[in-house]
Design a protein around this motif. Structure first.
Motif, mmCIF file in Angstrom:
data_model
loop_
_atom_site.group_PDB
_atom_site.id
_atom_site.type_symbol
_atom_site.label_atom_id
_atom_site.label_comp_id
_atom_site.label_asym_id
_atom_site.label_seq_id
_atom_site.Cartn_x
_atom_site.Cartn_y
_atom_site.Cartn_z
ATOM 1 N N ALA A 5 -23.241 28.536 8.475
ATOM 2 C CA ALA A 5 -24.213 27.728 9.207
ATOM 3 C C ALA A 5 -24.962 26.719 8.329
ATOM 4 C CB ALA A 5 -25.191 28.644 9.941
ATOM 5 N N GLU B 59 -14.478 24.371 17.687
ATOM 6 C CA GLU B 59 -14.712 25.794 17.890
ATOM 7 C C GLU B 59 -13.438 26.612 17.673
ATOM 8 O OE1 GLU B 59 -17.654 27.072 18.461
ATOM 9 O OE2 GLU B 59 -18.848 25.427 19.260
ATOM 10 N N PRO B 60 -13.579 27.897 17.423
ATOM 11 C CA PRO B 60 -14.844 28.627 17.359
ATOM 12 C C PRO B 60 -15.496 28.498 15.986
ATOM 13 C CG PRO B 60 -13.033 30.167 17.098
ATOM 14 C CD PRO B 60 -12.418 28.805 17.331
ATOM 15 N N PHE C 224 -20.646 31.028 13.524
ATOM 16 C CA PHE C 224 -22.090 31.243 13.644
ATOM 17 C C PHE C 224 -22.547 30.688 14.990
ATOM 18 C CE2 PHE C 224 -21.209 27.275 11.503
ATOM 19 C CZ PHE C 224 -21.919 26.363 12.253
ATOM 20 N N ALA C 225 -23.731 31.111 15.392
ATOM 21 C CA ALA C 225 -24.348 30.575 16.608
ATOM 22 C C ALA C 225 -25.188 29.363 16.217
ATOM 23 C CB ALA C 225 -25.216 31.635 17.266
ATOM 24 N N PHE C 226 -25.272 28.391 17.083
ATOM 25 C CA PHE C 226 -26.048 27.192 16.783
ATOM 26 C C PHE C 226 -27.544 27.468 16.788
ATOM 27 C CE2 PHE C 226 -21.922 25.573 17.564
ATOM 28 C CZ PHE C 226 -21.822 24.481 16.736
ATOM 29 N N THR C 227 -27.927 28.648 17.208
ATOM 30 C CA THR C 227 -29.324 29.070 17.137
ATOM 31 C C THR C 227 -29.614 29.810 15.834
ATOM 32 O OG1 THR C 227 -28.750 31.107 18.314
ATOM 33 C CG2 THR C 227 -29.553 29.252 19.643
ATOM 34 N N ASP C 228 -28.596 29.980 14.998
ATOM 35 C CA ASP C 228 -28.728 30.677 13.723
ATOM 36 C C ASP C 228 -29.869 30.065 12.904
ATOM 37 O OD1 ASP C 228 -27.983 30.687 10.669
ATOM 38 O OD2 ASP C 228 -26.869 32.363 11.535
ATOM 39 N N ARG D 138 -19.110 19.092 20.461
ATOM 40 C CA ARG D 138 -18.383 20.336 20.226
ATOM 41 C C ARG D 138 -17.072 20.271 20.987
ATOM 42 N NH1 ARG D 138 -23.079 24.731 21.188
ATOM 43 N NH2 ARG D 138 -21.438 26.218 20.684
#
Length: 153
Positions: A13, A34-35, A38-42, A60
């Motif tokens: 991230a 993707e994928p 990590f999450a984009f809220t990380d 994305r």
């Protein structure tokens, strides 16, 4: 269209966010294929990108196939340690997409073969690779220099 950066299934991230921050500063689009690992809220993503991510043109792509379909007709330039052409000897074009692979594994063979061009950053013998964000910034800087596309503000 202008120069664009694409990250193939990024793992880390803070690296992706650092590249995003660079893209925001230079007015470039960043596409995440993707994928992602990590999450984009990380929190690491947010911390490294700081408030620059609010100004980032972020796209994305759901998959490599979707990315290819969305960018048909554009030249994809892969940064690869397996390439033979040094980035400083490569002639960039205004609508190139600079593609960077995963930190852990690069890109699979089919992606490598699908790239229209492959370039590398010359390094001292025996050393393998740079951090992906550093590599992205070095090659982006050279491309923007060649194309005279640095922001003027």
């Amino acid at each position: 269209m202008s120069l664009e950066i694409a990250l193939y299934q990024p793992d880390i991230a803070p690296n992706a966010a650092t590249i995003g921050r660079m893209c925001a500063c230079f007015g470039l689009r960043l596409t995440i294929i993707e994928p992602a690992g990590f999450a984009f809220t990380d929190s690491g993503f947010r911390r490294a990108g700081m408030d620059y991510l609010e100004k980032l043109d972020l796209a994305r792509a759901a998959s490599w196939a979707a990315f290819r379909a969305d960018n048909a007709g554009r030249r994809i330039v892969l940064l690869s340690t397996k390439a033979s052409v040094p980035h400083v000897d490569f002639a960039f074009q205004p609508d190139d997409i600079l593609l960077l692979g995963r930190e852990s594994a690069g890109v699979p063979d089919d992606v490598h073969e699908a790239a229209d061009a492959r370039i590398r950053i010359p390094m001292a013998p025996g050393l393998r690779s740079l951090n992906v964000a550093m590599a992205a910034s070095m090659v982006t800087g050279e491309a923007l220099r060649q194309l005279r596309q640095f922001p003027t503000g």
